[in-house]
Design a protein around this motif. Structure first.
Motif, PDB file in Angstrom:
ATOM      1  N   ALA A  63      23.614 -32.840 -50.981  1.00 53.35           N
ATOM      2  CA  ALA A  63      24.949 -33.073 -50.406  1.00 53.35           C
ATOM      3  C   ALA A  63      25.534 -34.345 -51.014  1.00 53.35           C
ATOM      4  O   ALA A  63      24.931 -35.414 -50.935  1.00 53.35           O
ATOM      5  CB  ALA A  63      24.836 -33.211 -48.891  1.00 53.35           C
ATOM      6  N   ASN A  64      26.691 -34.180 -51.654  1.00 51.81           N
ATOM      7  CA  ASN A  64      27.330 -35.333 -52.285  1.00 51.81           C
ATOM      8  C   ASN A  64      28.808 -34.988 -52.462  1.00 51.81           C
ATOM      9  O   ASN A  64      29.123 -33.903 -52.968  1.00 51.81           O
ATOM     10  CB  ASN A  64      26.662 -35.581 -53.658  1.00 51.81           C
ATOM     11  CG  ASN A  64      27.124 -36.881 -54.289  1.00 51.81           C
ATOM     12  OD1 ASN A  64      28.225 -37.353 -54.026  1.00 51.81           O
ATOM     13  ND2 ASN A  64      26.280 -37.444 -55.134  1.00 51.81           N
ATOM     14  N   GLU A  65      29.705 -35.879 -52.061  1.00 54.41           N
ATOM     15  CA  GLU A  65      31.145 -35.641 -52.230  1.00 54.41           C
ATOM     16  C   GLU A  65      31.468 -35.299 -53.683  1.00 54.41           C
ATOM     17  O   GLU A  65      32.378 -34.520 -53.963  1.00 54.41           O
ATOM     18  CB  GLU A  65      31.946 -36.875 -51.798  1.00 54.41           C
ATOM     19  CG  GLU A  65      32.523 -36.827 -50.379  1.00 54.41           C
ATOM     20  CD  GLU A  65      33.171 -35.500 -50.006  1.00 54.41           C
ATOM     21  OE1 GLU A  65      34.016 -35.007 -50.773  1.00 54.41           O
ATOM     22  OE2 GLU A  65      32.811 -34.938 -48.956  1.00 54.41           O
ATOM     23  N   ALA A  66      30.721 -35.926 -54.605  1.00 55.07           N
ATOM     24  CA  ALA A  66      30.976 -35.698 -56.042  1.00 55.07           C
ATOM     25  C   ALA A  66      30.731 -34.240 -56.427  1.00 55.07           C
ATOM     26  O   ALA A  66      31.215 -33.761 -57.452  1.00 55.07           O
ATOM     27  CB  ALA A  66      30.077 -36.603 -56.880  1.00 55.07           C
ATOM     28  N   ASN A  67      29.967 -33.509 -55.573  1.00 54.10           N
ATOM     29  CA  ASN A  67      29.654 -32.107 -55.879  1.00 54.10           C
ATOM     30  C   ASN A  67      30.635 -31.129 -55.225  1.00 54.10           C
ATOM     31  O   ASN A  67      30.372 -29.929 -55.175  1.00 54.10           O
ATOM     32  CB  ASN A  67      28.232 -31.775 -55.418  1.00 54.10           C
ATOM     33  CG  ASN A  67      27.186 -32.571 -56.163  1.00 54.10           C
ATOM     34  OD1 ASN A  67      27.454 -33.071 -57.251  1.00 54.10           O
ATOM     35  ND2 ASN A  67      26.001 -32.700 -55.586  1.00 54.10           N
TER      36      ASN A  67
END
Ligand SMILES: Cc1cc2nc3c(=O)[nH]c(=O)nc-3n(C[C@H](O)[C@H](O)[C@H](O)COP(=O)(O)OP(=O)(O)OC[C@H]3O[C@@H](n4cnc5c(N)ncnc54)[C@H](O)[C@@H]3O)c2cc1C
Length: 313
Positions: A63-67
């Motif tokens: 989970a990562n905003e960049a993804n």
């Protein structure tokens, strides 16, 4: 023993069917050790779908905003890091996988196996060359991870009913600052995605104009089908480039393919030869498309299509 990591393809919180096709290919290699990784801003819903695919051992979530958007340059360093525990890393041969997997291979310093269509051994695979007119057997170098795109047209989706464990993982990879998401211009509207649709209706030069293409869209909507086109139709400006089916377009394997006003050039047939049932509508009884069609209708498309639409109710 081979251990395979599959990179999940997803959009708008839904898993793409291409991932389950990669699972089938991975199971041909290693029935017991097939993991899926979901990289997303919020991977929960996609991970739940992935965990339900039969034969999957574990679903890893990053989970990562960049993804939030599938940008190859952002995802690749994370996949390369995760690849450390695996002998093989698979992605689909869709636009997503063709963009991402070469970056993963480059970061790992290995050659990529493209369009894997059958597994002959742990490092030996078959893949098409010369636009599908010949099949070559390739062997990946020993002692390195095998990075491959799986030819989605060659594999059936693995079934459901699985209950793989879902594990959140952190990945310590430096993400690039040179590539950022700016915007998405998507065509196609509400119609099914051309590469994963079970039914596809395509129009060719015989349709005659962009305005006339409405008859193809109407018929496709009646069948709940995605819409494709020949290169001649695209080049003539009847429809956008992303609709092109064939050697230099999309390779598809729907259950039903309807070719309308398409002659059946080899470069077009390359894109549809794994389709289940092929229906052709053409006014020329000698058109090459009839040689591969399961059902052929000789007639003027402007007469035949309204009749078919009426018959479909
Ligand atoms: C390197 C290379 C790559 C290529 N890649 C692709 C590719 O990815 N995809 C692709 O499609 N092509 C590709 N092509 C082009 C390919 O060779 C053909 O030129 C193209 O597929 C022809 O498109 P078409 O069948 O729509 O047109 P045409 O060959 O012109 O056929 C039109 C058909 O419509 C029929 N017709 C006309 N009017 C009607 C009517 N009223 N009712 C019913 N039937 C009618 C005609 O009888 C004819 O059979 C490639 C070519 C090259 C050299």
């Amino acid at each position: 023993m081979a251990k395979v990591l599959i990179v999940a393809e997803h959009q708008d919180g839904r898993l793409n069917g291409s991932t389950a096709k990669c699972v089938t290919a991975a199971q041909a290699l290693s029935p017991e050790a097939v993991d899926i990784v979901v990289l997303a801003a919020d991977p929960a819903a996609v991970a739940a779908e992935a965990a339900a695919i039969a034969g999957v051992s574990r679903v890893l979530t990053v989970a990562n905003e960049a993804n939030a958007h599938a940008i190859a340059q952002v995802l690749a360093p994370q996949v390369a890091k995760l690849a450390e525990g695996y002998t093989h890393v698979f992605g689909p041969s869709s636009t997503f996988g063709k963009d991402l997997m070469p970056c993963v291979a480059a970061l790992l310093g290995v050659p990529q196996v493209s369009d894997l269509m059958s597994v002959e051994g742990e490092r030996t695979f078959k893949r098409p060359i010369y636009a599908g007119n010949a099949i070559i057997t390739v062997e990946a170098p020993a002692g390195q991870a095998v990075v491959a795109t799986v030819r989605t047209a060659s594999w059936k989706e693995a079934g459901t009913g699985g209950s793989a464990a879902i594990e959140a993982v952190g990945v310590d990879a430096s993400l690039p600052s040179h590539t950022r998401f700016v915007g998405l211009a998507a065509g196609g509207g509400d119609r099914p995605d051309l590469q994963s649709a079970k039914r596809v209706v395509s129009g060719g030069r015989g349709v005659g104009s962009a305005e006339n293409f409405d008859i193809i869209y109407r018929f496709a909507d009646r069948l709940g089908a995605a819409v494709g086109a020949s290169r001649a139709a695209v080049d003539a400006g009847y429809c956008p480039n992303e609709m092109q089916v064939g050697q230099t377009g999309k390779i598809i394997a729907p259950e039903l393919y309807v070719a309308i006003g398409i002659s059946g050039a080899i470069q077009h047939l390359t894109g549809i030869k794994d389709a289940g049932t092929i229906v052709a509508i053409n006014k020329d009884p000698d058109a090459a498309i009839f040689e591969i069609a399961d059902i052929g209708l000789v007639g003027d498309l402007f007469q035949v299509l309204p009749e078919l639409e009426a018959a479909l109710g």
